[in-house]
Design a protein around this motif. Sequence first.
Motif, short mmCIF file in Angstrom:
data_model
loop_
_atom_site.label_atom_id
_atom_site.label_comp_id
_atom_site.label_asym_id
_atom_site.label_seq_id
_atom_site.Cartn_x
_atom_site.Cartn_y
_atom_site.Cartn_z
N UNK A 162 4.45 1.85 -12.55
CA UNK A 162 4.86 1.46 -11.19
C UNK A 162 5.61 0.13 -11.20
N UNK A 163 5.13 -0.82 -11.98
CA UNK A 163 5.81 -2.12 -12.06
C UNK A 163 7.22 -1.98 -12.63
N UNK A 164 7.37 -1.17 -13.68
CA UNK A 164 8.69 -0.96 -14.27
C UNK A 164 9.65 -0.34 -13.26
N UNK A 165 9.16 0.63 -12.50
CA UNK A 165 9.98 1.27 -11.47
C UNK A 165 10.44 0.25 -10.42
N UNK A 166 9.49 -0.47 -9.88
CA UNK A 166 9.81 -1.42 -8.82
C UNK A 166 10.70 -2.54 -9.34
N UNK A 167 10.41 -3.04 -10.53
CA UNK A 167 11.24 -4.10 -11.12
C UNK A 167 12.68 -3.62 -11.29
N UNK A 168 12.84 -2.39 -11.74
CA UNK A 168 14.18 -1.83 -11.91
C UNK A 168 14.92 -1.68 -10.59
N UNK A 169 14.20 -1.25 -9.58
CA UNK A 169 14.81 -1.03 -8.27
C UNK A 169 15.26 -2.35 -7.64
N UNK B 84 13.51 -3.08 0.31
CA UNK B 84 14.54 -2.46 -0.52
C UNK B 84 13.95 -1.35 -1.38
N UNK B 85 12.81 -1.61 -2.01
CA UNK B 85 12.17 -0.61 -2.86
C UNK B 85 11.76 0.61 -2.06
N UNK B 86 11.16 0.40 -0.90
CA UNK B 86 10.73 1.52 -0.07
C UNK B 86 11.91 2.36 0.40
N UNK C 84 15.75 8.37 -2.68
CA UNK C 84 15.61 9.19 -3.89
C UNK C 84 14.87 10.48 -3.58
N UNK C 85 13.85 10.39 -2.76
CA UNK C 85 13.10 11.59 -2.37
C UNK C 85 13.96 12.50 -1.51
N UNK D 213 0.84 -1.20 0.00
CA UNK D 213 0.00 0.00 0.00
C UNK D 213 0.87 1.25 0.00
N UNK D 214 1.84 1.30 0.90
CA UNK D 214 2.73 2.46 0.99
C UNK D 214 3.51 2.63 -0.31
N UNK D 215 4.00 1.54 -0.85
CA UNK D 215 4.77 1.58 -2.09
C UNK D 215 3.95 2.14 -3.25
N UNK D 216 2.77 1.57 -3.46
CA UNK D 216 1.95 2.00 -4.58
C UNK D 216 1.39 3.41 -4.42
N UNK D 217 0.94 3.76 -3.24
CA UNK D 217 0.43 5.11 -3.02
C UNK D 217 1.54 6.14 -3.21
#
Length: 85
Positions: A32-39, A58-60, A66-67, A15-19
Amino acid sequence: MNATAVEMASRGQLTVLNIGLVEHGAKEREHRLALVAGIVGRPGLESTKDLTRDEATKALRYLDLAEEVGEMQKLIDQYRPAVAS
């Protein structure tokens, strides 16, 4: 032989990741999938529900960093799908 069960990402992590990604401009699912897959280094990721707890963490963390350093928009743009004309 004991097989170690892989712990999948929690609903809260997803939820946190997608929002967070939507709030930063990754409004389409494919983006979103491309971003997460890359990360996380998983080309062809079909759903964030397929992430392990470690991958989601790891993604979070990556997105938080990055932010923090002002690179979020660059990251979002890097994985933005091409628009067919």
